[in-house]
Design an enzyme around this catalytic site. Structure first.
Site, short mmCIF file in Angstrom:
data_model
loop_
_atom_site.label_atom_id
_atom_site.label_comp_id
_atom_site.label_asym_id
_atom_site.label_seq_id
_atom_site.Cartn_x
_atom_site.Cartn_y
_atom_site.Cartn_z
N ASP A 1 33.96 39.40 53.08
CA ASP A 1 33.90 37.94 53.03
C ASP A 1 35.27 37.46 53.54
O ASP A 1 36.24 37.45 52.78
CB ASP A 1 33.66 37.47 51.60
CG ASP A 1 33.55 35.95 51.51
OD1 ASP A 1 33.16 35.32 52.51
OD2 ASP A 1 33.86 35.40 50.44
N GLU B 1 30.64 38.12 57.04
CA GLU B 1 30.00 36.80 56.97
C GLU B 1 30.22 36.07 58.29
O GLU B 1 31.33 36.04 58.82
CB GLU B 1 30.58 35.97 55.82
CG GLU B 1 29.80 34.69 55.65
CD GLU B 1 30.21 33.91 54.40
OE1 GLU B 1 29.98 34.41 53.30
OE2 GLU B 1 30.75 32.81 54.56
N ASP C 1 34.78 35.55 45.76
CA ASP C 1 34.88 36.24 47.05
C ASP C 1 34.51 37.72 46.91
O ASP C 1 33.98 38.33 47.84
CB ASP C 1 36.30 36.12 47.60
CG ASP C 1 36.83 34.71 47.47
OD1 ASP C 1 36.84 34.00 48.48
OD2 ASP C 1 37.20 34.31 46.36
#
Lengths: 190, 190
Positions: free
Chosen positions: A7, A68, A141
């Site tokens: 992420d 991501e 996260d």
């Protein structure tokens, strides 16, 4: 299949390694967050995150890196740093010879919660449950990185089938074009 | 001072090396454009651009890398790729132990043409003249990379003075605070 989920972020970059054991079974191998100081120079921050990603690739030997997908629409203030981190991560994965898959936040949320617009708490709860963790991964996260890795474990077979179908249809189109061309030449020759 | 200017991009990434010889004198050492195919996977494209930047750093041994500052406001379609390349370049420069300076497109244009909203042709013309090149660098990304490097040669002394002034004023503020603190303690003790 072992997946390193990332992420991307400058202040906090989530890293999570998940083993897909066939079907819906997933197992957590490692999870953490790399932090860099907001007042450090940008190149140093990118270097620190990149070095940690390289260490994780070396230590955990993933088969694929799932990142991501960053959109430029929202969070204009932080999106540039996020994009820069995602570029560094994708480059380092390619350098290590690993395939990189990008998943959008809504694909990830839909995969783990069944709802593309799920909130952070829902994602964390489902990740904790799916991986049978004793406590919820913090901060968000970290949970997001695990969610990305789970999402990739589950989407990969479908993405493979789509890629194969696309390759087959491109092959059919080429064969069809070749037949038309042959027919045209035969017509010219007669 | 030797500057490697980088105009980040995925399809075309401009690279230009300029020696600043004091005052306004600048000399072109090398200029080129790295190209990657639009249908290649993103991680491979980032890796190809990054590898070329590493080769240029190794070959030309710049003292500093100047990179165009990417904004998220314009060119939403291509800005993410540009940001990703700029992240890779900044990280690789930091890895090589080099300082990285970011300049905005209007700072670069203002430096070389005197006009922050100059067009591409004006920038190319001025770069060609300033570096006394026999022919104009093509494509525009190559000229932009040289313009960035020239801009850095000229702005660096001013940026250094600003950094020194900031450090001095921070030092003065610390000294002032220490004196106040000492006065407060002396007041308490009496």
């Amino acid at each position: 299949m072992r997946v390193l989920g990332v992420d991307p972020g400058l202040t906090r970059c989530g890293l999570g390694v998940v083993d897909g054991a066939g079907g819906r079974r997933v197992r957590c191998v490692a999870v953490d967050v790399v932090r860099t100081l907001a007042d450090a120079p940008l190149p140093e921050r990118l270097l620190a995150v990149g070095a940690e990603v390289e260490r994780w690739i070396e230590r955990h030997r993933p088969d694929v890196v799932a990142v991501e997908r960053v959109f430029s629409q929202h969070n204009v203030r932080t999106v540039m740093g996020t994009a820069q981190v995602s570029g560094v991560v994708a480059m380092l994965a390619a350098k290590a010879g690993l395939p990189v898959a990008f998943h959008t936040p809504s694909e990830v949320k839909a995969a783990v919660t069944g709802e593309g617009r799920a909130g952070k708490q829902q994602v964390t709860t489902m990740v904790t449950r799916l991986l049978a963790l004793e406590e919820a991964p913090r901060p968000a996260d970290a949970a997001d990185a695990l969610a990305l890795a789970i999402c990739h474990c589950w989407r990969a077979p479908m993405l493979d089938r789509m890629a194969q179908a696309q390759a087959r249809s491109a092959e059919l189109a080429r064969a069809h074009k070749a037949r038309l061309e042959a027919a045209r030449r035969a017509g010219e020759a007669s």
